[in-house]
Design a protein around this motif. Structure first.
Motif, PDB file in Angstrom:
ATOM      1  N   ARG A 106      -3.691   9.961  -2.020  1.00 57.52           N
ATOM      2  CA  ARG A 106      -3.728  10.872  -3.169  1.00 57.52           C
ATOM      3  C   ARG A 106      -3.610  12.327  -2.698  1.00 57.52           C
ATOM      4  O   ARG A 106      -2.838  13.107  -3.254  1.00 57.52           O
TER       5      ARG A 106
ATOM      6  N   THR B   2      -6.565   6.960  -8.536  1.00 58.36           N
ATOM      7  CA  THR B   2      -6.758   6.367  -7.219  1.00 58.36           C
ATOM      8  C   THR B   2      -5.904   5.113  -7.117  1.00 58.36           C
ATOM      9  O   THR B   2      -6.040   4.209  -7.942  1.00 58.36           O
ATOM     10  N   PRO B   3      -4.978   5.066  -6.130  1.00 59.70           N
ATOM     11  CA  PRO B   3      -4.140   3.876  -5.982  1.00 59.70           C
ATOM     12  C   PRO B   3      -4.957   2.659  -5.602  1.00 59.70           C
ATOM     13  O   PRO B   3      -5.997   2.786  -4.980  1.00 59.70           O
ATOM     14  N   GLU B   4      -4.457   1.491  -6.011  1.00 62.13           N
ATOM     15  CA  GLU B   4      -5.173   0.247  -5.697  1.00 62.13           C
ATOM     16  C   GLU B   4      -4.856  -0.220  -4.313  1.00 62.13           C
ATOM     17  O   GLU B   4      -3.864  -0.020  -3.749  1.00 62.13           O
TER      18      GLU B   4
ATOM     19  N   PRO C  25      -6.837   5.099  -0.085  1.00 61.05           N
ATOM     20  CA  PRO C  25      -6.499   5.633  -1.402  1.00 61.05           C
ATOM     21  C   PRO C  25      -6.707   7.146  -1.547  1.00 61.05           C
ATOM     22  O   PRO C  25      -5.852   7.846  -2.081  1.00 61.05           O
TER      23      PRO C  25
ATOM     24  N   SER D  71       0.867  -1.171   0.000  1.00 58.99           N
ATOM     25  CA  SER D  71       0.000   0.000   0.000  1.00 58.99           C
ATOM     26  C   SER D  71       0.905   1.221   0.000  1.00 58.99           C
ATOM     27  O   SER D  71       1.978   1.213   0.582  1.00 58.99           O
TER      28      SER D  71
END
Length: 186
Positions: free
Chosen positions: A160, A184-186, A156, A114
């Motif tokens: 950001r 948006t990061p996973e 997420p 993450s």
């Protein structure tokens, strides 16, 4: 005592994979030189002349900004146990962002983390080994989970927002490229 090689040999790869910490070095043509410690099983040797690693969220984003200005890169590993050795990989690198077409392909070679901001993709032009006789001995007691907990807590959207607030420019005010490459990061 130093020896140079034009690629990563099998014994170099074994040494790299056995280390718990490595250091990245980058610099723009002007301004500050950056050296960062890295860990958390975030690096992979893909071939004798290619290394990738995750750039995890941090308080700065110097390497990404430097690579936009100059693609020079150095990675370094030190043996803190057993046989003394320092290994450096010299070459050029690029930052791969979440929105780049090869993001998923490169991430597939690395454990998920993450807070992964970028993947750095390095072409190794020279490997140098040296003695490391002055490097002290240390015992590895385990990885820290602080960054993982912090990024998981942010989520997420929080990551950001953090990237936009803290990671869009280097210490010298140069852009890092992250603002134009956010999703948006996973």
């Amino acid at each position: 005592m130093a020896k140079q090689f034009n690629h990563i040999h099998d014994d170099h790869r074994a040494f790299i994979e056995a280390q718990h910490i490595y250091f990245t070095g980058s610099a723009a043509p002007e301004g500050r030189v950056n050296i960062s410690p890295k860990g958390m099983d975030s690096l992979a040797v893909l071939s004798p002349n290619r290394i990738i690693w995750l750039n995890l969220t941090g308080s700065g984003n110097e390497t990404a900004g430097h690579l936009l200005q100059s693609d020079r890169m150095t990675l370094m590993w030190c043996a803190f146990t057993a046989r003394p050795l320092i290994l450096r990989a010299y070459g050029t690198a690029r930052a791969v962002h979440h929105t780049d077409p090869d993001w998923a392909e490169l991430c597939a070679h690395l454990p998920p983390h993450s807070g992964a901001r970028q993947v750095f993709d390095m072409t190794v032009e020279m490997v140098q080994t040296s003695c490391g006789y002055a490097v002290p001995l240390f015992d590895h007691t385990g990885p820290r989970d602080t960054l993982t907990k912090w990024t998981d807590d942010k989520g997420p959207d929080g990551l950001r927002a953090y990237w936009l607030e803290k990671n869009t420019v280097t210490l010298d005010g140069a852009p890092t490229g992250i603002a134009h490459n956010l999703e948006t990061p996973e």
